[in-house]
Structures are given as C-alpha cells and as structure tokens.
Design a protein around this motif. Structure first.
Motif, short mmCIF file in Angstrom:
data_model
loop_
_atom_site.label_atom_id
_atom_site.label_comp_id
_atom_site.label_asym_id
_atom_site.label_seq_id
_atom_site.Cartn_x
_atom_site.Cartn_y
_atom_site.Cartn_z
N GLY A 130 0.79 -1.23 0.00
CA GLY A 130 0.00 0.00 0.00
C GLY A 130 0.82 1.28 0.00
N VAL A 131 2.13 1.16 -0.10
CA VAL A 131 3.00 2.34 -0.06
C VAL A 131 3.90 2.34 -1.30
CG1 VAL A 131 4.77 3.59 1.23
CG2 VAL A 131 3.00 2.30 2.45
N THR A 132 3.89 3.44 -2.02
CA THR A 132 4.79 3.56 -3.16
C THR A 132 5.91 4.56 -2.82
OG1 THR A 132 3.53 5.32 -4.25
CG2 THR A 132 2.94 3.05 -4.80
N THR A 133 7.04 4.34 -3.48
CA THR A 133 8.22 5.20 -3.29
C THR A 133 8.71 5.59 -4.67
OG1 THR A 133 8.79 4.05 -1.26
CG2 THR A 133 10.57 5.24 -2.33
N PHE A 134 9.29 6.76 -4.78
CA PHE A 134 9.72 7.17 -6.11
C PHE A 134 10.96 8.05 -6.06
CE2 PHE A 134 8.73 11.68 -6.40
CZ PHE A 134 7.92 11.87 -5.28
N GLY A 135 11.57 8.18 -7.24
CA GLY A 135 12.64 9.14 -7.47
C GLY A 135 12.38 9.81 -8.80
N MET A 136 12.81 11.05 -8.96
CA MET A 136 12.56 11.75 -10.22
C MET A 136 13.66 12.76 -10.49
SD MET A 136 9.40 14.21 -9.04
CE MET A 136 9.48 15.22 -10.50
N MET A 137 13.78 13.14 -11.74
CA MET A 137 14.76 14.17 -12.11
C MET A 137 14.38 14.79 -13.44
SD MET A 137 17.85 11.56 -13.01
CE MET A 137 17.35 10.46 -11.70
N VAL A 138 14.78 16.05 -13.57
CA VAL A 138 14.57 16.80 -14.81
C VAL A 138 15.94 17.31 -15.26
CG1 VAL A 138 13.48 18.87 -15.81
CG2 VAL A 138 12.22 17.47 -14.15
N ALA A 139 16.19 17.26 -16.54
CA ALA A 139 17.47 17.73 -17.09
C ALA A 139 17.66 19.21 -16.75
CB ALA A 139 17.48 17.53 -18.60
N ALA A 140 18.89 19.58 -16.45
CA ALA A 140 19.17 20.94 -15.97
C ALA A 140 18.60 22.01 -16.91
CB ALA A 140 20.67 21.12 -15.78
N GLY A 141 18.74 21.80 -18.19
CA GLY A 141 18.30 22.81 -19.15
C GLY A 141 16.79 22.89 -19.34
N HIS A 142 16.06 22.00 -18.67
CA HIS A 142 14.59 21.96 -18.84
C HIS A 142 13.85 22.26 -17.54
CE1 HIS A 142 14.52 20.20 -22.96
NE2 HIS A 142 15.72 19.80 -22.60
N ARG A 143 14.58 22.64 -16.50
CA ARG A 143 13.91 22.89 -15.21
C ARG A 143 13.15 24.21 -15.22
NH1 ARG A 143 19.27 20.75 -12.07
NH2 ARG A 143 19.04 18.62 -12.83
N GLY A 144 12.18 24.29 -14.32
CA GLY A 144 11.43 25.53 -14.16
C GLY A 144 10.35 25.74 -15.21
N ARG A 145 9.99 24.66 -15.92
CA ARG A 145 8.97 24.78 -16.98
C ARG A 145 7.77 23.89 -16.74
NH1 ARG A 145 12.64 23.85 -22.33
NH2 ARG A 145 14.40 25.19 -21.76
N GLY A 146 7.65 23.33 -15.55
CA GLY A 146 6.49 22.51 -15.25
C GLY A 146 6.69 21.02 -15.47
N ILE A 147 7.87 20.61 -15.87
CA ILE A 147 8.09 19.18 -16.16
C ILE A 147 8.07 18.37 -14.86
CG2 ILE A 147 9.75 17.50 -17.05
CD1 ILE A 147 10.57 19.60 -19.14
N GLY A 148 8.73 18.89 -13.83
CA GLY A 148 8.73 18.17 -12.55
C GLY A 148 7.32 18.01 -12.01
N ALA A 149 6.53 19.07 -12.10
CA ALA A 149 5.15 19.00 -11.60
C ALA A 149 4.34 17.97 -12.40
CB ALA A 149 4.50 20.38 -11.68
N ALA A 150 4.54 17.94 -13.71
CA ALA A 150 3.80 16.98 -14.54
C ALA A 150 4.22 15.54 -14.22
CB ALA A 150 4.04 17.28 -16.02
N LEU A 151 5.51 15.33 -14.02
CA LEU A 151 5.97 13.98 -13.65
C LEU A 151 5.40 13.56 -12.29
CD1 LEU A 151 9.70 14.16 -14.76
CD2 LEU A 151 8.07 12.40 -15.52
N LEU A 152 5.41 14.50 -11.35
CA LEU A 152 4.92 14.16 -10.01
C LEU A 152 3.42 13.84 -10.05
CD1 LEU A 152 5.58 13.73 -7.08
CD2 LEU A 152 5.33 16.19 -6.70
N ASP A 153 2.68 14.56 -10.85
CA ASP A 153 1.25 14.23 -11.02
C ASP A 153 1.09 12.78 -11.47
OD1 ASP A 153 0.45 16.76 -10.31
OD2 ASP A 153 -0.03 17.41 -12.36
N ARG A 154 1.96 12.37 -12.40
CA ARG A 154 1.86 10.99 -12.92
C ARG A 154 2.26 9.97 -11.86
NH1 ARG A 154 -0.14 7.52 -14.02
NH2 ARG A 154 -0.28 6.18 -15.86
#
Ligand SMILES: CC(C)(COP(=O)(O)OP(=O)(O)OC[C@H]1O[C@@H](n2cnc3c(N)ncnc32)[C@H](O)[C@@H]1OP(=O)(O)O)[C@@H](O)C(=O)NCCC(=O)NCCS
Length: 179
Positions: A80-104
């Motif tokens: 019942g517990v999930t764990t995750f790791g995530m990353m966005v390429a340096a040149g693509h940060r600050g454009r909503g990619i991290g938020a979109a990945l976290l939603d998924r």
C-alpha cells in the motif's frame, strides 16, 4: 498520458533506457541532487531501467521540446506504499516538467490502490522540497547522518509522504486507540 504546459509525460519504453541512463549520469554529475554519484555506469543503469519496465514498475518519461527531459521511477515499497525518485534535465527545469511527472507518480500510486506515497530528499534540495510540499507532501522524519558519500561525508535525508487515503489513516488511529 498527461500533459502540463506543453509537457508530455508517458510510460517509458525499453527504447528510452539509454537516454534515461544518460540523464541520470548528467544529474549525478551535478553532485548535489540525487543519490547516485558520478561516474554512473550508464550501461548497468540502462539494464536496470529495462528490468524495472519489464517488472511493471511505474517508469515514466517527460518529453520536452522533442527530447527526453525528465524521468520518474516509482514502485511499491511495502504493501500500500509507493516510493519514487525523479529528475529533470538541468536545461529543462522551471517549466512545469517536474510537476507533470509528479502528477503521474501520484496517479500511478492511486492506480495501484496505494494509501501513501513516500520519498527521501536531501535537506538542501530546496527546489524538490518545494515541489513536493506544493503537491501536498509533508515531512515525516529525518534520517540523520545516514548516507555515506564517496568523499566520506555522511548526509541526512528528509522523509516526506503524501497520504492518499486520510480516511483510512484516521480510522486506523481510532481503532488502535480504542484497544
Ligand atoms: C526538483 C525538480 C524535479 C523540479 O523540476 P522542475 O521541472 O524544475 O519543476 P517545475 O518547473 O515543475 O516546478 C514545480 C514546482 O517546483 C518548485 N520549484 C521548482 N524549481 C524551484 C526552485 N529553483 N526553487 C524553489 N522551488 C522550485 C516550485 O514549487 C514549483 O512550482 P511553481 O512553479 O508554481 O513555483 C528539478 O529541479 C530536478 O530535477 N532537480 C535535480 C534532481 C532532483 O533534485 N530530483 C529530486 C530528488 S529527491
């Protein structure tokens, strides 16, 4: 698939493994954000990614401007517990990619019927902690001097979690206190 600010998040395929491993190596080379340290064995990382995909873990990529710009790996760590790791390429940060990945990542946890999503983050990783807080994650604890880095330093890790089913959490607490 989910989209956010022209970002497309999709399940990873085996064909993504090399690009994902290269991204992991690049973020590790920054030296301060993720657990992996340079040099990353990209061939071994690509094998591990293909294995995770084959095992049905939640492996996602974000395509930004036609290139692989971010990744998230999530799995069931305990019932019942999930764990995750995530990353966005340096040149693509600050454009909503991290938020979109976290939603998924959170959507995948719900699909698995999880009641909780957990993660560990370095205390100095203010961008990531802000992202997690914004999504509703709370700090649940801290592992002190827990991870030895290659230079010998011992780093703390902050434990954060998002409870997907507070109703169950509350009734468990009530049931336990009535015993
Ligand atoms: C943490 C990380 C995934 C964020 O990805 P991102 O695509 O840059 O984030 P987004 O553009 O989607 O921003 C979403 C939110 O994150 C927070 N955030 C992102 N960058 C931030 C920064 N530099 N400072 C403070 N908050 C930040 C904000 O709350 C932001 O919401 P807002 O835009 O409404 O203010 C990215 O910085 C990253 O990959 N860092 C290196 C690897 C890493 O740290 N992985 C996590 C390990 S636990």
């Amino acid at each position: 698939m989910s989209t956010s600010r022209q970002v497309v998040v999709r399940p990873a395929t085996p064909a993504d493994a090399e690009a994902m491993a290269a991204l992991r190596a690049a973020v590790a080379a920054e030296g301060r954000w993720i657990g992996a340290e340079s040099p990353v064995d990209e061939a071994a990382a690509a094998v591990a990614i293909r294995t995770a995909i084959a095992e049905g873990k939640g492996v996602f990529v974000a395509d930004g401007d036609g290139v692989l710009a971010g990744t998230a790996h999530t799995y069931i760590s305990t019932a019942g517990v999930t764990t995750f790791g995530m990353m966005v390429a340096a040149g693509h940060r600050g454009r909503g990619i991290g938020a979109a990945l976290l939603d998924r990542v959170v959507a995948w946890a719900r699909e698995q019927g999880a009641h909780k999503v957990t993660l560990q983050v370095w205390p100095h990783n203010e961008p990531a902690i802000a992202l997690y807080r914004r999504t509703g994650f709370e700090v649940e604890g801290r592992l002190r001097r827990h991870y030895r880095r290659r230079d010998g330093e011992l780093w703390d890790a902050v434990l954060m979690a998002l409870h997907l089913d507070e109703e169950t959490h509350t009734s468990f607490t009530t049931a336990r206190s009535s015993c």
